[in-house]
Design an enzyme around this catalytic site. Structure first.
Site, short mmCIF file in Angstrom:
data_model
loop_
_atom_site.label_atom_id
_atom_site.label_comp_id
_atom_site.label_asym_id
_atom_site.label_seq_id
_atom_site.Cartn_x
_atom_site.Cartn_y
_atom_site.Cartn_z
N LYS A 161 -9.20 -17.79 6.90
CA LYS A 161 -7.62 -17.67 6.12
C LYS A 161 -7.58 -18.57 5.02
CE LYS A 161 -5.32 -15.95 10.38
NZ LYS A 161 -4.76 -16.27 11.44
N ASP A 199 -11.58 -18.83 12.34
CA ASP A 199 -10.71 -17.76 12.08
C ASP A 199 -9.68 -18.59 11.15
OD1 ASP A 199 -9.17 -15.50 12.58
OD2 ASP A 199 -7.54 -16.82 13.18
N THR A 243 -10.33 -3.18 12.05
CA THR A 243 -11.35 -3.71 12.84
C THR A 243 -11.61 -5.01 12.50
OG1 THR A 243 -13.29 -3.41 11.30
CG2 THR A 243 -12.84 -1.31 12.58
N LYS A 282 -10.09 -9.98 7.98
CA LYS A 282 -10.48 -11.17 7.12
C LYS A 282 -11.93 -11.08 6.67
CE LYS A 282 -8.87 -13.58 10.45
NZ LYS A 282 -8.02 -12.85 11.36
N GLU A 325 -8.38 -14.29 20.97
CA GLU A 325 -9.40 -13.33 20.95
C GLU A 325 -10.14 -12.86 22.33
OE1 GLU A 325 -10.68 -11.80 17.99
OE2 GLU A 325 -8.65 -12.74 17.14
N GLU A 382 -2.53 -8.42 2.82
CA GLU A 382 -1.35 -9.20 3.38
C GLU A 382 -1.47 -9.51 4.73
OE1 GLU A 382 1.50 -10.81 1.33
OE2 GLU A 382 0.96 -11.83 3.16
N ILE A 397 -4.25 -3.73 16.96
CA ILE A 397 -3.51 -3.58 15.68
C ILE A 397 -3.29 -2.18 15.35
CG2 ILE A 397 -2.96 -4.30 13.56
CD1 ILE A 397 -4.68 -7.08 14.21
N GLY A 427 0.05 -11.17 16.69
CA GLY A 427 0.60 -10.28 17.51
C GLY A 427 0.56 -8.94 16.99
N LEU A 470 4.01 -11.91 7.30
CA LEU A 470 4.56 -12.95 6.74
C LEU A 470 4.05 -12.73 5.21
CD1 LEU A 470 4.38 -16.36 8.95
CD2 LEU A 470 6.17 -14.49 8.79
N VAL A 505 -3.67 -12.88 6.67
CA VAL A 505 -3.17 -14.34 6.75
C VAL A 505 -1.49 -14.22 7.18
CG1 VAL A 505 -2.62 -16.72 5.84
CG2 VAL A 505 -4.50 -15.11 4.94
#
Ligand code: ADP
Ligand code: ASP
Ligand code: MG
Length: 841
Positions: free
Chosen positions: A703, A699, A576, A600, A688, A627, A496, A818, A634, A630
């Site tokens: 969330k 995971d 990370t 998270k 992952e 943001e 990311i 993604g 979106l 989660v």
């Protein structure tokens, strides 16, 4: 006296035939060495006017050196004096030798030696007395201008043998009397002398030493530090000049000191009062006293650069054309705040009079005054060097009141600075003070005292000295005089993070152009190495740079670098998935760093840790954006927040919160075995590295905890009932063994999907949370017509049932996994942050 008018009926030394004089003053910064002299001579040769008065400063640094000589002599260090004098002589002679023929240089050297002999005698006298009066100090300090102007005069004549070049001794013309407000020009006397020295039909070039003058007793004096600007203005008035040009080493008056604010820009035009205000508040480019004689005769002043003579510079006139409301920002360093406080002062007339009287008697100059209308306290700013003296003077003056308790305290706070914004236009507009203090607030700067004069031309604030750079930059950007700069540290340039860096690289130019937003990635850290850049890392080449120029990771140093004091806004982006990095958020937020992250771990850690982060951000006024934790990009957290803030009550949130699991169950229809689908998804980078991190449901549970806390529920991870899709016997083994043995589980999964299909249902991994805190994550069978049954690929879908959206729920759906969409989520957090900090997005 200082502002004594050069008389309305000034008899200007001017001849209509040759046109009016133009005064050109060249500062010490323009006269540093032989190359500088050449440059100045070139500028003079290019001037079109027939009557040019050149006022010259001493060569750069010479006045300081001369003043130091006097101090050395006071300490009895005559040897030191001799060495310094020899150095000064050598420097000037070297310039002379380079510029003049041997004969001229020798003559110049001889005159110089005579001055050195004079100076040695003076310094000897000082060393005997161990004290120098101001007469001697002024006498010594003025030699620099004599040396530079004589040299230049000879050189200019040599360059243009046909031209009339004349050295004019300012001491024969300018008479001043020093008073409490500084040197006051004796206009009638000076005018008479000017008329005698410069004939009405005189033309050509006058070369005049700046800074020096004569006092009423006929002794040499000076016009105070940086006084050559004042000399220029005085000669402008005496000669009836049509313009005064101050040549220096910057292209005009800048919107801030370029040493402090690299983005400072040239102000095209200023009014006299704006220029005066800026100069008084520390814009060193022009001496405040310069203005008075020019204002009186309405002579325009122009500031131009010797090093960029093609540029127009700054024009200072009575009524400039319209410009920005706030023209510039300045600071005065090294001041102390003196605060007199006591209930006994309320309604008692004369306290201020006594306070300032006492300071006046102690010879202390007051830079700023502020008193609240409660009259409970009065405070003023004085130069740091006079703070102790001020405190003693006030304790003495108010000793009775202090003893009797009518005045509680006389407090001095050192280490302060004044930052001021200046602009005539502020008087007619509103919101300027608001913007100023908002900029301070957002940059985490504490304001200790405030003053705005009734002229509304200036608003000043006293702040801690260490905040000055940051304050100047923040305020400069707040008034759009420079871009809003964000110092960015990115931790974790993995899947990311590296996409985010690419997005930043491709958008940075546009953001700068369109929104004046300067996003500067100044640090990138992996788990082992880090790359730091003072300005900004070149985002097109950060990978190579990190490998070649990087250094071993030290997160403390990384933090300190990103948090650079001089940049007002700083943000850490954590890309990370590391709990250790997340554990630093509270400290980061508390120390003034904003945080944006898709990680998270922090928000789903123990509730106490989560609360610590919230407290830190509240205490420091910093921002925390997550943001992308989660549903990637979106707007899910934003939706929860909007619903709550507009007074809606969320009854239930349910949805598919894992893009990976959404994909697996979209594809898994009983055809290929489940284990094959998992392996294929892993190969495509959709899981992952260890697919169990997805299959375990943890995971998704995290969330859900993040959403629950956003709803205000005191949810812990352990409160979420999670159905893991990892068979119990495969939870502890290594990843290879897990992948190898996953087919053992295929039959059970196949039976599940088969059972569902028979009933026209599908399998979906669904998270549910209700307002009473019940939280579950489980594999469910849903009717084929259900909203969650019809999602594409890695879509996330979240359904909000609220008091307002009860019959027809609010649904947010779209790609929820993604690198590109997740990075975009972080990017938009970053822009939201910048917008909250005042950038025009
Ligand atoms: P000179 O020797 O020409 O008199 P100074 O050194 O006295 O020059 O003043 C010019 C310097 O003032 C510039 O080099 C710049 O660093 C500094 N300065 C401080 N504030 C400002 C400002 N607002 N605008 C322009 N220059 C400034
Ligand atoms: N040389 C003097 C000073 O440095 C005057 C000037 O340059 O303006 O203060
Ligand atoms: Mg100067």
């Amino acid at each position: 006296m200082l502002n004594e008018a050069p008389a309305a009926a000034v008899r200007a030394v001017a001849s209509p035939a040759a046109g009016a004089w133009v005064v050109h003053k060249f500062g010490g910064s323009s006269l540093a060495d032989a190359a500088c002299f050449r440059r100045v001579a070139g500028i003079v040769a290019g001037l079109e006017e027939a009557r040019v008065a050149l006022v010259l400063s001493a060569c750069r640094g010479v006045t300081d050196a001369l003043i130091n000589l006097v101090s050395a002599a006071e300490r009895g260090n005559l040897d030191g004096c001799r060495t310094s004098l020899a150095r000064l002589q050598a420097r000037h002679e070297a310039i002379a030798t380079e510029l003049l023929g041997a004969a001229e240089a020798r003559a110049y050297g001889e005159a110089f030696s005579a001055d050195v002999a004079d100076l040695e005698r003076l310094l000897q006298a000082v060393s005997l007395l161990r004290a120098a009066g101001s007469d001697i100090r002024d006498r010594v300090a003025g030699f620099g201008e004599l040396w530079s102007s004589r040299l230049f005069s000879v050189y200019l004549q040599a360059c243009a043998p046909g031209q009339r070049v004349r050295w004019l001794d300012a001491r024969d013309v300018v008479v001043v009397e020093w008073g409490p407000l500084g040197p006051g020009v004796q206009w009638p006397d000076s005018r008479e002398r000017a008329a005698r020295s410069v004939a009405a039909d005189d033309a050509g070039v006058l070369v005049i030493p700046g800074f020096v003058a004569t006092d009423t007793r006929g002794l040499q004096t000076t016009l105070g530090r940086n006084g050559s600007d004042f000399s220029a203005s005085i000669f402008g008035a005496l000669l009836g000049a049509r313009e005064i040009v101050i040549w220096t080493d910057v292209s005009g008056v800048l919107s801030a000191d370029p040493g402090q604010v690299p983005d400072a820009r040239v102000i095209a035009s200023l009014s006299y009062s704006e220029a005066m205000e800026l100069a008084y508040f520390g814009a060193k480019v022009i001496h405040p006293q310069t203005m008075a004689p020019a204002v009186e005769q309405d002579i325009p002043i122009r500031i131009r650069s010797t090093f960029a003579p093609a540029e127009a510079g700054t024009t200072i006139v009575a009524s400039p054309e319209a410009g920005e409301l706030v023209k510039g920002i300045t600071s005065i360093r090294d001041v102390a705040l003196v605060n007199l406080e006591g209930a006994g002062m309320i309604g008692v007339p004369g306290t201020a009079h006594r306070l300032f009287g006492a300071l006046h008697e102690a010879g202390i100059s007051v830079i700023l005054i502020s008193q609240g209308s409660s009259e409970h306290s009065i405070c003023c700013a004085v130069p740091s060097g006079q703070a102790a003296l001020a405190e003693r003077a006030l304790r003495r003056a108010f000793s009775a009141e202090l003893r009797d308790g009518q005045i509680q305290s006389v407090a001095v706070t050192g280490g302060c600075s004044i930052v001021a914004i200046v602009g005539d236009g502020m008087a007619q507009s509103h919101g300027i003070a608001g913007k100023l203090f908002q900029a301070f607030g957002q940059a985490g700067i504490n304001v200790r005292a405030i003053a705005q004069g009734a002229s509304q031309r200036n608003i000043s604030a006293v702040i801690d000295d260490r905040d000055v750079s940051k304050a100047l930059r923040a305020v400069h950007a707040a008034f759009y005089l420079s871009p809003h700069t964000l110092s960015i540290g990115l931790v974790g340039p993995g899947t990311i993070g590296s996409v985010l860096l690419d997005q930043l690289a491709s958008q940075a130019g546009r953001l700068r152009r369109e929104f004046n937003l300067d996003l500067r990635v100044r640090g990138i850290a992996t788990s082992r190495r880090m790359l730091l850049a003072e300005q900004a890392i070149d985002l097109d080449r950060w990978r190579e740079a990190l490998e070649r120029g990087g250094e071993p990771l030290d997160l403390d140093r990384f933090t300190a670098h990103v948090a650079a004091e001089h940049l007002p806004h700083r943000v850490m982006i954590d890309c990370t998935a590391d709990a250790g990095v997340a554990a630093r958020y509270a400290a980061w937020l508390r120390s003034g760093l904003h945080v944006a992250t898709p990680n998270k771990k922090a928000n789903s850690a123990a509730l106490a840790d989560f609360r610590r982060i919230q407290e830190a951000k509240r205490a420091a006024g910093t921002q925390y954006f997550y943001e992308a934790t989660v549903g990637a990009g979106l707007p899910i957290i934003l939706t929860v927040r909007d619903l709550r803030e507009t007074g809606d009550r969320i009854r239930q949130i349910e949805g598919i919160l894992s893009g990976t699991l959404a994909y697996l169950f979209n594809v898994f229809d009983g055809g290929a075995p489940f284990s094959e689908i998992v392996k294929d998804a892993k190969a495509r980078g959709l899981t992952e590295p260890d697919p169990r991190d997805d299959l375990s449901g943890m995971d998704v549970a995290r969330k859900l905890v993040i959403l629950g806390r956003e709803m205000g529920l005191p949810l812990e991870l352990a409160d979420v009932k999670v159905e893991s899709l990892v068979p119990p016997q495969l939870r502890e083994c290594g990843i290879d063994e897990f992948l190898e043995r996953l087919p053992e589980h295929d039959a059970a999964m196949g039976a599940l999907v088969e059972g569902a299909r028979r009933d026209r249902q599908v399998l979906r991994y669904v998270a549910r949370l209700t307002a009473d805190g019940r939280a579950t994550v489980a594999l469910e069978r849903l009717d084929a017509g259900h909203a969650f049954a019809n999602i594409a690929l890695t879509d996330n879908v979240v359904r909000f049932v609220t008091d307002r959206y009860c019959d027809n729920a609010l649904v947010v759906q779209g790609p929820g996994a993604g690198p590109a969409v997740t990075a975009a989520g972080v990017f938009s957090d970053l822009l939201r942050l910048a917008s909250g900090l005042g950038a025009r997005i």
